[in-house]
Scaffold this active site. Structure first.
Site, PDB file in Angstrom:
ATOM      1  N   ARG A   1     -57.275 110.328  94.854  1.00  0.00           N
ATOM      2  CA  ARG A   1     -56.948 108.936  95.245  1.00  0.00           C
ATOM      3  C   ARG A   1     -57.704 108.513  96.505  1.00  0.00           C
ATOM      4  O   ARG A   1     -57.827 109.266  97.464  1.00  0.00           O
ATOM      5  CB  ARG A   1     -55.451 108.796  95.504  1.00  0.00           C
TER       6      ARG A   1
ATOM      7  N   ARG B   1     -34.797 107.896  96.764  1.00  0.00           N
ATOM      8  CA  ARG B   1     -35.357 109.240  96.539  1.00  0.00           C
ATOM      9  C   ARG B   1     -34.326 110.327  96.708  1.00  0.00           C
ATOM     10  O   ARG B   1     -34.643 111.502  96.517  1.00  0.00           O
ATOM     11  CB  ARG B   1     -36.458 109.481  97.579  1.00  0.00           C
TER      12      ARG B   1
ATOM     13  N   ARG C   1     -55.455 109.380 102.029  1.00  0.00           N
ATOM     14  CA  ARG C   1     -54.202 109.546 102.757  1.00  0.00           C
ATOM     15  C   ARG C   1     -54.100 110.967 103.302  1.00  0.00           C
ATOM     16  O   ARG C   1     -54.515 111.920 102.634  1.00  0.00           O
ATOM     17  CB  ARG C   1     -53.012 109.264 101.821  1.00  0.00           C
TER      18      ARG C   1
ATOM     19  N   LYS D   1     -46.710 104.666  90.452  1.00  0.00           N
ATOM     20  CA  LYS D   1     -45.723 103.665  90.865  1.00  0.00           C
ATOM     21  C   LYS D   1     -46.394 102.505  91.609  1.00  0.00           C
ATOM     22  O   LYS D   1     -46.143 101.338  91.320  1.00  0.00           O
ATOM     23  CB  LYS D   1     -44.652 104.297  91.770  1.00  0.00           C
TER      24      LYS D   1
ATOM     25  N   ARG E   1     -44.592 117.974  98.449  1.00  0.00           N
ATOM     26  CA  ARG E   1     -44.009 116.709  97.952  1.00  0.00           C
ATOM     27  C   ARG E   1     -43.325 116.944  96.600  1.00  0.00           C
ATOM     28  O   ARG E   1     -42.281 116.380  96.312  1.00  0.00           O
ATOM     29  CB  ARG E   1     -45.101 115.638  97.842  1.00  0.00           C
TER      30      ARG E   1
HETATM   31  P1  AP5 Z   1     -50.480 105.583  92.610  1.00  0.00           P
HETATM   32  O1  AP5 Z   1     -50.187 104.339  91.872  1.00  0.00           O
HETATM   33  O2  AP5 Z   1     -50.964 105.457  94.017  1.00  0.00           O
HETATM   34  O3  AP5 Z   1     -49.231 106.595  92.505  1.00  0.00           O
HETATM   35  P2  AP5 Z   1     -47.801 106.595  93.190  1.00  0.00           P
HETATM   36  O4  AP5 Z   1     -46.812 107.001  92.175  1.00  0.00           O
HETATM   37  O5  AP5 Z   1     -47.562 105.315  93.931  1.00  0.00           O
HETATM   38  O6  AP5 Z   1     -48.037 107.814  94.198  1.00  0.00           O
HETATM   39  P3  AP5 Z   1     -47.619 108.045  95.707  1.00  0.00           P
HETATM   40  O7  AP5 Z   1     -48.351 109.296  96.123  1.00  0.00           O
HETATM   41  O8  AP5 Z   1     -47.846 106.836  96.573  1.00  0.00           O
HETATM   42  O9  AP5 Z   1     -46.121 108.327  95.581  1.00  0.00           O
HETATM   43  P4  AP5 Z   1     -45.268 109.112  96.538  1.00  0.00           P
HETATM   44  O10 AP5 Z   1     -43.937 108.789  95.997  1.00  0.00           O
HETATM   45  O11 AP5 Z   1     -45.554 110.551  96.686  1.00  0.00           O
HETATM   46  O12 AP5 Z   1     -45.677 108.562  97.987  1.00  0.00           O
HETATM   47  P5  AP5 Z   1     -45.033 107.449  98.925  1.00  0.00           P
HETATM   48  O13 AP5 Z   1     -46.135 106.700  99.543  1.00  0.00           O
HETATM   49  O14 AP5 Z   1     -43.952 106.731  98.243  1.00  0.00           O
HETATM   50  O15 AP5 Z   1     -51.533 106.423  91.755  1.00  0.00           O
HETATM   51  C1  AP5 Z   1     -52.000 107.693  92.186  1.00  0.00           C
HETATM   52  C2  AP5 Z   1     -53.471 107.858  91.776  1.00  0.00           C
HETATM   53  O16 AP5 Z   1     -53.532 107.895  90.351  1.00  0.00           O
HETATM   54  C3  AP5 Z   1     -54.376 106.684  92.207  1.00  0.00           C
HETATM   55  O17 AP5 Z   1     -55.621 107.199  92.568  1.00  0.00           O
HETATM   56  C4  AP5 Z   1     -54.495 105.806  90.956  1.00  0.00           C
HETATM   57  O18 AP5 Z   1     -55.735 105.121  90.890  1.00  0.00           O
HETATM   58  C5  AP5 Z   1     -54.367 106.844  89.839  1.00  0.00           C
HETATM   59  N1  AP5 Z   1     -53.703 106.314  88.641  1.00  0.00           N
HETATM   60  C6  AP5 Z   1     -52.590 105.516  88.597  1.00  0.00           C
HETATM   61  N2  AP5 Z   1     -52.241 105.261  87.317  1.00  0.00           N
HETATM   62  C7  AP5 Z   1     -53.165 105.917  86.521  1.00  0.00           C
HETATM   63  C8  AP5 Z   1     -53.349 106.050  85.116  1.00  0.00           C
HETATM   64  N3  AP5 Z   1     -52.508 105.457  84.235  1.00  0.00           N
HETATM   65  N4  AP5 Z   1     -54.384 106.788  84.670  1.00  0.00           N
HETATM   66  C9  AP5 Z   1     -55.238 107.403  85.553  1.00  0.00           C
HETATM   67  N5  AP5 Z   1     -55.119 107.307  86.906  1.00  0.00           N
HETATM   68  C10 AP5 Z   1     -54.082 106.576  87.396  1.00  0.00           C
HETATM   69  O19 AP5 Z   1     -44.324 108.366 100.029  1.00  0.00           O
HETATM   70  C11 AP5 Z   1     -45.081 109.093 100.983  1.00  0.00           C
HETATM   71  C12 AP5 Z   1     -44.121 109.814 101.929  1.00  0.00           C
HETATM   72  O20 AP5 Z   1     -43.284 108.863 102.621  1.00  0.00           O
HETATM   73  C13 AP5 Z   1     -43.117 110.768 101.272  1.00  0.00           C
HETATM   74  O21 AP5 Z   1     -43.673 112.042 101.022  1.00  0.00           O
HETATM   75  C14 AP5 Z   1     -41.996 110.798 102.315  1.00  0.00           C
HETATM   76  O22 AP5 Z   1     -42.353 111.612 103.398  1.00  0.00           O
HETATM   77  C15 AP5 Z   1     -41.956 109.366 102.802  1.00  0.00           C
HETATM   78  N6  AP5 Z   1     -41.043 108.521 102.005  1.00  0.00           N
HETATM   79  C16 AP5 Z   1     -41.378 107.464 101.194  1.00  0.00           C
HETATM   80  N7  AP5 Z   1     -40.299 106.927 100.635  1.00  0.00           N
HETATM   81  C17 AP5 Z   1     -39.229 107.647 101.086  1.00  0.00           C
HETATM   82  C18 AP5 Z   1     -37.836 107.578 100.832  1.00  0.00           C
HETATM   83  N8  AP5 Z   1     -37.317 106.678  99.986  1.00  0.00           N
HETATM   84  N9  AP5 Z   1     -37.044 108.474 101.444  1.00  0.00           N
HETATM   85  C19 AP5 Z   1     -37.537 109.400 102.302  1.00  0.00           C
HETATM   86  N10 AP5 Z   1     -38.853 109.529 102.576  1.00  0.00           N
HETATM   87  C20 AP5 Z   1     -39.701 108.649 101.963  1.00  0.00           C
END
Ligand code: AP5
Length: 233
Positions: free
Chosen positions: A139, A101, A171, A26, A182
């Site tokens: 990552r 979410r 992270r 994402k 997660r």
């Molecule tokens: P990346 O693009 O970083 O993936 P992502 O989907 O953004 O993953 P996140 O881990 O950031 O998502 P998340 O939803 O768990 O975490 P968030 O920060 O939102 O890619 C991942 C890796 O893959 C990278 O190394 C990249 O290089 C690689 N990659 C990407 N595309 C690729 C491809 N096509 N091929 C190969 N490699 C590839 O949330 C963190 C925490 O915050 C949550 O756990 C929760 O506690 C809290 N939180 C956030 N939002 C909310 C909400 N709305 N409500 C409640 N709590 C929330």
């Protein structure tokens, strides 16, 4: 071979949701879309991490929950998103990354968007769980937000950002143990959000995220143009 992307200069994306499990890409895709469409990425994960760094009351509450892979309470996240969406750079659209979410967040967002010029469209990225684990544990990120992966997209020099030479970091929630928590939160709370948008005909598309980054970008772009009934779709 992917086709070259058509010109998007006349295209108004409006509000776009990027949905999917942890690590589907994402953030990677939102950064590319932001550069192409000139609309901001609004990542709730990034906003919460910023609050943590600044040791705000929200950041202090979120810290333990994020480190253990649980969701931050809806009312706190909704208020944070509400404040961000009032900033002037969101008026032509934005990419919501990691929000909504929960069903409660999705319903809240619908109420916020009643007066918005375009309805929200949702794009869900799908990748199998074994690949996600490798993506999450591999990552590395720069302090400015550049995203790398030691397996799939390594920096030229190990541990150093190609763009600004800063030291790459991992992270605190990118461990195997927290990844499984997660995923539990994703299955129990966020899967229903995906069904919610899927059931809104004409506002939802799914793309295969297990392809090279530029191919996924191409698919997302095609989906977005088609959801907005753009002639280039
Ligand atoms: P990346 O693009 O970083 O993936 P992502 O989907 O953004 O993953 P996140 O881990 O950031 O998502 P998340 O939803 O768990 O975490 P968030 O920060 O939102 O890619 C991942 C890796 O893959 C990278 O190394 C990249 O290089 C690689 N990659 C990407 N595309 C690729 C491809 N096509 N091929 C190969 N490699 C590839 O949330 C963190 C925490 O915050 C949550 O756990 C929760 O506690 C809290 N939180 C956030 N939002 C909310 C909400 N709305 N409500 C409640 N709590 C929330």
């Amino acid at each position: 071979m992917p086709q070259p992307l058509p010109n998007a200069s006349d295209f108004l994306p409006g509000p776009v949701l990027l949905l999917g499990a942890p690590g589907v890409g994402k953030g990677t895709q939102a950064q590319l879309m932001m550069a192409e469409f000139g609309i901001p990425q609004v990542s709730t994960g990034d906003l919460l991490r910023e609050n943590r760094r600044n040791r705000t009351p929200l950041g202090m509450t979120a810290d333990e929950l994020m480190n253990t892979g649980q969701l931050v309470p809806d009312n706190l996240v909704n208020d944070m998103v509400s404040a961000r969406l009032q900033e002037p750079d969101t008026q032509h659209g934005y990419i919501l990354d990691g929000f909504p979410r929960t069903l409660n967040q999705a319903e809240w967002l619908d109420r916020q968007l009643v007066a918005y010029m375009l309805p929200v469209v949702a794009i869900c990225i799908k990748v199998d769980e074994a690949t996600l684990l490798k993506r999450i544990t591999g990552r590395r990120i720069s302090p400015a937000g550049a995203i790398y992966n030691i397996y799939f997209n390594p920096p030229k020099v190990e541990g150093i950002c190609d763009v600004d030479g800063s030291k790459l970091e991992q992270r605190s929630d990118d461990t195997e143990e927290v990844f499984h928590e997660r995923m539990k939160a994703f299955r129990s709370k966020t899967a229903a959000v995906i069904d919610y948008y899927r059931s809104h005909g004409g506002r939802f598309c799914e793309v295969d995220g297990d392809k090279p980054v530029h191919e996924v970008t191409h698919e997302i772009r095609k989906s977005l143009l088609s959801l907005r009934h753009h002639p280039e779709a």
